[in-house]
Design a protein around this motif. Sequence first.
Motif, PDB file in Angstrom:
ATOM      1  N   ILE A 297      46.924  31.722  56.313  1.00  0.00           N
ATOM      2  CA  ILE A 297      47.562  31.634  57.631  1.00  0.00           C
ATOM      3  C   ILE A 297      47.036  32.733  58.546  1.00  0.00           C
ATOM      4  N   GLN A 298      46.873  33.936  57.994  1.00  0.00           N
ATOM      5  CA  GLN A 298      46.325  35.037  58.792  1.00  0.00           C
ATOM      6  C   GLN A 298      44.908  34.703  59.258  1.00  0.00           C
ATOM      7  N   VAL A 299      44.100  34.164  58.345  1.00  0.00           N
ATOM      8  CA  VAL A 299      42.719  33.818  58.684  1.00  0.00           C
ATOM      9  C   VAL A 299      42.691  32.737  59.759  1.00  0.00           C
ATOM     10  N   LYS A 300      43.530  31.740  59.591  1.00  0.00           N
ATOM     11  CA  LYS A 300      43.546  30.640  60.559  1.00  0.00           C
ATOM     12  C   LYS A 300      43.951  31.137  61.944  1.00  0.00           C
ATOM     13  N   ASP A 301      44.891  32.071  62.001  1.00  0.00           N
ATOM     14  CA  ASP A 301      45.294  32.631  63.301  1.00  0.00           C
ATOM     15  C   ASP A 301      44.121  33.328  63.980  1.00  0.00           C
TER      16      ASP A 301
END
Length: 344
Positions: free
Chosen positions: A238-242
């Motif tokens: 999720i952090q990477v996608k953000d």
Amino acid sequence: MVGLGSVSVPVVKQYLRYVETLDIDVPALLLGSNISAATLTQENERISGEQLQAFLASLIIATDDLLFGLKSGAFVEPGSYSVLGYITMTCATLEQALERIQPYEKLVGDMGVTSINYQPQRLAINWHCAYTFEDVREQMVDNVFASWLAYARWLSGQDLGPLEVHLQRAEPTLELRQHYQQVFNCPVLFSQPSNSLILPREYLNIPLRQPDHSLLQTLELHAAGQVSALGDAHSFSIQVKDIIRILLAKGITRKDMVAGQLNMSERTLQRKLQQEQTSYQKLLDEARLLLAQQYLTDTLLPVDDIAMQLGFSETRSFFRSFKGWTGQTPSVYRECAENRVHRN
């Protein structure tokens, strides 16, 4: 941290702004909760969740007021939500602001988890409080909902109100129920399955007063790095996608730049994503789809320009990918979106 995690100092300061209007010995409250006055002068500092829970438990006794959660909600400021508050200030619509809550709410604190359920005519914003003391939990829910409402009104410049408010606690006395009705100006239902604000779906399109797309991107990059530094309350993917989504809005698709934002190598980035059974390409495709849909629905950008903005080397590749994702070409998707707007 373990247990109740941590909380940003601005959360405490919102409660203190309310407490300072009362005849209460604030230094004694802080001392009894093991909260240093010096810590509260540093906006970027955090205290433990246990300290905040002890502070609120003491505050319940000191005020002897079952409505202090609701009343303290009126003292919300943009800074009460740390970086998330400034991020939402730069969003163009209420929908954009709501989309930023889940990725960045950890920056405010580990007090609870927000989820949003979208329905055809309305949406439910649910908040699950993580704290263990029942009386503290109830006051925190009241504070969060009253704060959200006051802040949404300030962001939009409109007197917004929910359709309903759902609360899990047992129904209180008639006098207390009337105060809830006065604050929210809508039916407030008790003994419900979840703590939720029920809003009209058309609220999502409400414009906000200070949109700034460039500043939004800058703040989100900063926030994504801060979330990563705080630990793994959100999955790594999720952090990477953000971060991909933020960089992609600038036309950047480079894996090394995403890894750099997380202070790691590309190899480490890929290994950690594999541990979560995903990949950089999959997250990039998901971010591309989301942005493509926004561009096609909300702008008049030509399809060729959208393909370039999303980092495709040629428009044909964008067409092929978009049809694989949605079953429609970009042109057909845009036409259908326009038809839905006209029908509404």
